[in-house]
Design a protein around this motif. Structure first.
Motif, PDB file in Angstrom:
ATOM      1  N   VAL A 581       4.903   6.249   1.347  1.00 36.46           N
ATOM      2  CA  VAL A 581       4.571   6.894   0.063  1.00 36.46           C
ATOM      3  C   VAL A 581       3.416   7.887   0.209  1.00 36.46           C
ATOM      4  CG1 VAL A 581       5.472   5.009  -1.343  1.00 36.46           C
ATOM      5  CG2 VAL A 581       3.110   4.898  -0.543  1.00 36.46           C
ATOM      6  N   GLU A 582       2.607   7.704   1.256  1.00 34.08           N
ATOM      7  CA  GLU A 582       1.495   8.630   1.503  1.00 34.08           C
ATOM      8  C   GLU A 582       1.249   8.707   3.001  1.00 34.08           C
ATOM      9  OE1 GLU A 582      -1.045   7.445  -2.549  1.00 34.08           O
ATOM     10  OE2 GLU A 582      -1.949   7.249  -0.574  1.00 34.08           O
ATOM     11  N   GLU A 583       0.727   9.849   3.457  1.00 31.97           N
ATOM     12  CA  GLU A 583       0.318   9.955   4.855  1.00 31.97           C
ATOM     13  C   GLU A 583      -0.743  11.038   4.993  1.00 31.97           C
ATOM     14  OE1 GLU A 583       2.983  11.981   7.748  1.00 31.97           O
ATOM     15  OE2 GLU A 583       4.500  11.744   6.176  1.00 31.97           O
ATOM     16  N   GLY A 584      -1.602  10.852   5.999  1.00 31.04           N
ATOM     17  CA  GLY A 584      -2.701  11.775   6.235  1.00 31.04           C
ATOM     18  C   GLY A 584      -3.851  11.037   6.885  1.00 31.04           C
ATOM     19  N   SER A 585      -4.979  11.745   7.106  1.00 29.59           N
ATOM     20  CA  SER A 585      -6.163  11.088   7.657  1.00 29.59           C
ATOM     21  C   SER A 585      -6.839  10.270   6.554  1.00 29.59           C
ATOM     22  CB  SER A 585      -7.137  12.133   8.202  1.00 29.59           C
ATOM     23  OG  SER A 585      -7.668  12.905   7.122  1.00 29.59           O
ATOM     24  N   HIS A 586      -7.811   9.472   6.948  1.00 26.24           N
ATOM     25  CA  HIS A 586      -8.530   8.633   5.976  1.00 26.24           C
ATOM     26  C   HIS A 586      -9.152   9.490   4.882  1.00 26.24           C
ATOM     27  CE1 HIS A 586     -11.208   5.577   4.327  1.00 26.24           C
ATOM     28  NE2 HIS A 586     -12.237   6.393   4.574  1.00 26.24           N
ATOM     29  N   HIS A 587      -9.818  10.561   5.283  1.00 22.68           N
ATOM     30  CA  HIS A 587     -10.499  11.406   4.301  1.00 22.68           C
ATOM     31  C   HIS A 587      -9.496  12.108   3.387  1.00 22.68           C
ATOM     32  CE1 HIS A 587     -14.363  10.652   6.124  1.00 22.68           C
ATOM     33  NE2 HIS A 587     -13.893  11.030   7.324  1.00 22.68           N
ATOM     34  N   GLN A 588      -8.370  12.550   3.951  1.00 21.27           N
ATOM     35  CA  GLN A 588      -7.344  13.214   3.131  1.00 21.27           C
ATOM     36  C   GLN A 588      -6.759  12.258   2.104  1.00 21.27           C
ATOM     37  OE1 GLN A 588      -4.760  14.488   6.299  1.00 21.27           O
ATOM     38  NE2 GLN A 588      -5.635  16.556   6.392  1.00 21.27           N
ATOM     39  N   LEU A 589      -6.495  11.040   2.528  1.00 22.54           N
ATOM     40  CA  LEU A 589      -5.888  10.070   1.614  1.00 22.54           C
ATOM     41  C   LEU A 589      -6.877   9.627   0.537  1.00 22.54           C
ATOM     42  CD1 LEU A 589      -3.948   7.883   4.218  1.00 22.54           C
ATOM     43  CD2 LEU A 589      -2.949   9.434   2.540  1.00 22.54           C
ATOM     44  N   MET A 590      -8.146   9.489   0.898  1.00 23.15           N
ATOM     45  CA  MET A 590      -9.157   9.146  -0.110  1.00 23.15           C
ATOM     46  C   MET A 590      -9.310  10.263  -1.131  1.00 23.15           C
ATOM     47  SD  MET A 590     -10.243   6.078   0.361  1.00 23.15           S
ATOM     48  CE  MET A 590     -11.772   6.062  -0.595  1.00 23.15           C
ATOM     49  N   ALA A 591      -9.167  11.504  -0.652  1.00 16.80           N
ATOM     50  CA  ALA A 591      -9.299  12.645  -1.568  1.00 16.80           C
ATOM     51  C   ALA A 591      -8.148  12.708  -2.550  1.00 16.80           C
ATOM     52  CB  ALA A 591      -9.379  13.947  -0.757  1.00 16.80           C
ATOM     53  N   VAL A 592      -6.976  12.242  -2.127  1.00 12.96           N
ATOM     54  CA  VAL A 592      -5.801  12.267  -3.011  1.00 12.96           C
ATOM     55  C   VAL A 592      -5.992  11.299  -4.175  1.00 12.96           C
ATOM     56  CG1 VAL A 592      -3.337  11.702  -3.140  1.00 12.96           C
ATOM     57  CG2 VAL A 592      -4.221  13.003  -1.199  1.00 12.96           C
ATOM     58  N   GLY A 593      -6.666  10.169  -3.891  1.00 10.91           N
ATOM     59  CA  GLY A 593      -6.914   9.193  -4.951  1.00 10.91           C
ATOM     60  C   GLY A 593      -5.683   8.415  -5.367  1.00 10.91           C
ATOM     61  N   GLY A 594      -4.805   8.142  -4.420  1.00 14.08           N
ATOM     62  CA  GLY A 594      -3.559   7.446  -4.742  1.00 14.08           C
ATOM     63  C   GLY A 594      -3.555   5.987  -4.313  1.00 14.08           C
ATOM     64  N   TYR A 595      -2.418   5.552  -3.767  1.00  9.52           N
ATOM     65  CA  TYR A 595      -2.202   4.155  -3.418  1.00  9.52           C
ATOM     66  C   TYR A 595      -3.140   3.698  -2.297  1.00  9.52           C
ATOM     67  CZ  TYR A 595       0.470  -0.087  -2.311  1.00  9.52           C
ATOM     68  OH  TYR A 595       0.854  -1.387  -2.093  1.00  9.52           O
ATOM     69  N   TYR A 596      -3.418   4.589  -1.316  1.00  9.07           N
ATOM     70  CA  TYR A 596      -4.315   4.254  -0.216  1.00  9.07           C
ATOM     71  C   TYR A 596      -5.714   3.964  -0.737  1.00  9.07           C
ATOM     72  CZ  TYR A 596      -7.073   4.649   4.067  1.00  9.07           C
ATOM     73  OH  TYR A 596      -7.949   4.409   5.104  1.00  9.07           O
TER      74      TYR A 596
END
Length: 610
Positions: A581-596
């Protein structure tokens, strides 16, 4: 490689359900299948037959000789001692012949029987080790242990006891009838008239004997299962002071088995004594009829003596054959169970040699492609409904998600523990179904949450008992992952003997040994499935350092509940319900503010509570 076990439960895998019961015709097929193992020993069994024939003939000729002495010597008042000496010598020779050929017969039978069972046991273990993981999802490990140990032992009893009884006692019964008809056909026919009565008794008792035997076996199995369960959970029993309750329950199980066992023994005693009574009645009948004939000078006394000897032996082989019925019943059940396993074909098979595309480990780049795959343990309920994923050579990929998201299933497909329902899994552009499994498992190294260690030395656990891996290679691998200082502190260093599953070591120490194992075999793709889940912070740091060492230059997939383990990965895949459902680096995923981010905050809260 580093772990030899796999569990699908964490990925929503199937429950352990018993296999479908085969039809009635399978019993005959199972019997034929197991008996094929006896074919290489045909000449041995022929020798057993002739040994039994000679031994029994020598036994049964002895009463015949005594009848000659009585009728041809004593009855006529002869004082010729040379005749008695000759008969005595012949009698002694017959006794020696009987002993020698009985000894030879038993040794030949044990030799053949043990060889047959050893080959069955070897083939069974080899066959089980080649079966797909889906097989172990359906069969309980405990039942497979029973198959390899108990069922093969039951078959051993068939070849060494039941078969011996059929050959020896069947032949003895036939020869006794032959000698009785040679002596006096009329008395022999009176003896034969008893056989229908014997048959009725045997048939009447057979059903009851089988019932009591099966009941005793069933209760013994429950007692063993209860004992094994309590031994495994002894920590919990003592922690909650359940000793008295478990002792009470054990006593109840033990009493049930005792009662069933006594009932079985009692039924066997009644059955055997019934045969004794029939034998004595037959003996009384023959003595009465033969005695009247002897008094009327219609029958010689020596013949009557021989007849009495034969009638006393007449019921022994019948009793022996009938008493082997329970063993034969157990054998057919065991044969059916083993045949069912041996007849099971692996669902994951190697490609045909002309279609195989072998890869050399040193030439593998480590690119992984999941091309539009679909998979489900139950085809109607896909665990991974759709996945299209491409991983670059040398990339470190973290995989996170809640339990049942499909993480471990994805890894199982890459290891080809299962085959995808649709799509392809590729390594360097080659479908893994076209790569021989031995080479695939050299390319892909797996370290699981609970690394499996064998009973044996540390050095053998690192090199997996391969003598071509030198001691220096093992020590170098252990130094590389940081396990060397820990091993050197042990009493015997690398020769320290480990108990089952390495219970003498901590979780972190066992995990470091599994990392060293990976370094010895040098896979190009490395998978860590919750490898740090059960470790404390200090040990996790050691394992993390080992991970950094072994993952350098390799494509690495890391499944983790602890997000700190994958925060520094090149890419993180977030899975939910079998999909990314999501993929990217830690910082990218935190910036998205989604399930991660939601998983991350949950992890922080859980850490704060600890």
């Amino acid at each position: 490689m580093s772990s030899l076990t796999h569990s699908s439960a964490s990925a929503g895998g199937p429950k352990n359900t018993p296999p479908a019961q085969p039809g009635e015709g399978s019993k005959l097929n199972a019997f034929r299948s197991i008996l094929t193992y006896a074919r290489p020993h045909r000449l041995t069994f022929l020798g057993i037959f002739f040994c039994a024939l000679l031994a029994i003939s020598a036994d049964l000729l002895q009463p015949y000789l005594v009848s000659i002495v009585i009728d041809k010597h004593l009855a006529v008042g002869s004082k010729d001692m040379s005749f008695l000496v000759q008969i005595g010598i012949i009698y002694s020779v017959l006794a020696i012949v009987s002993f020698a050929f009985t000894y030879l017969q038993n040794n030949l039978l044990q030799f053949a029987g043990q060889h047959i069972v050893a080959r069955i046991r070897k083939d069974l273990f080899g066959h089980i080790s080649k079966l797909s993981m889906s097989f172990f999802d359906r069969f309980h490990i405990g039942s497979l242990v029973t198959n390899v140990s108990s069922d093969t032992e039951t078959i051993s009893q068939f070849f060494t006891q039941v078969l011996l009884s059929l050959i020896r006692d069947g032949m003895m019964l036939i020869l006794i009838l032959f000698f009785m008809f040679q002596l006096d056909p009329m008395l022999a026919w009176y003896a034969v008239l008893i056989l229908p009565v014997v048959a009725v008794v045997a048939i009447t008792f057979r059903t009851y004997l089988r019932k009591t035997y099966q009941e005793a076996r069933s209760r013994l199995s429950r007692l063993i299962a209860f004992t094994a369960e309590n031994l495994s959970g002894m920590f919990l029993i003592q922690a909650f002071h359940q000793e008295k309750e478990q002792e009470r329950r054990f006593a109840e199980q033990n009493e049930n088995y005792f009662t069933a066992n006594v009932r079985q023994i009692r039924s066997n005693v009644i059955f055997n004594r019934t045969f004794d009574i029939l034998g004595n009645l037959a003996l009384v009948l023959i003595v009465w009829l033969g005695g009247r004939a002897a008094l009327n000078m219609e029958l010689q006394v020596g013949v009557l003596y021989a007849f009495i000897s034969y009638i006393r032996q007449f019921f022994q082989p019948i009793n022996q054959i009938t008493s082997q019925w329970n063993t034969f019943q157990s054998t057919t059940v065991s044969m059916e169970r083993l045949w069912r396993i041996l007849n099971t074909q692996p669902e994951v098979k190697d490609p045909d040699p002309d279609q195989a595309k072998p890869l050399k480990t040193e030439e593998v780049q480590g690119r992984i492609d999941f091309e539009n795959i679909t998979f489900g343990y139950d085809p109607s309920r896909p665990v991974i409904p759709h996945m299209d994923l491409h991983i670059r050579p040398g990339e470190m990929v973290g995989i996170v998600g809640t339990t049942g998201a499909g993480k471990s299933t994805m890894i199982a497909l890459l290891n080809r523990f299962y085959d995808v329902s649709k799509g392809k899994v590729l390594i360097d552009g080659i479908d893994i179904r076209e790569i021989p499994q031995e080479q695939l498992h050299r390319i892909v190294g797996l370290i699981q949450q609970e690394p499996f260690l064998f009973s044996g030395s540390i050095i053998d656990n690192v090199r997996l008992f391969r003598e071509d891996v030198s001691r220096e290679q093992v020590m170098e691998a252990c130094r590389f992952v940081g396990a060397h200082p820990m091993i050197e502190r042990l009493s015997d260093g690398y020769d320290t003997k480990l108990s089952e599953r390495g219970s003498g070591l901590s979780a972190g120490e066992r995990q470091l040994i599994s990392f060293a194992r990976i370094m010895v075999f040098q896979p190009r793709i490395l998978i860590l499935d919750e490898a740090t889940a059960n470790l404390d912070s200090h040990t996790e740091q050691l394992v993390q350092e080992a991970l950094q060492s072994v993952s350098r230059g390799r494509t690495t997939l890391v499944i983790a509940h602890r997000l700190s383990t994958v925060m520094h990965a090149d890419r993180i895949l977030v899975m939910k319900d079998g999909e990314i459902v999501e993929e990217g680096s830690h910082h990218q995923l935190m910036a998205v503010g989604g399930y991660y981010q939601e998983l991350y905050h949950h992890a922080l809260q859980a850490g704060a509570k600890e």
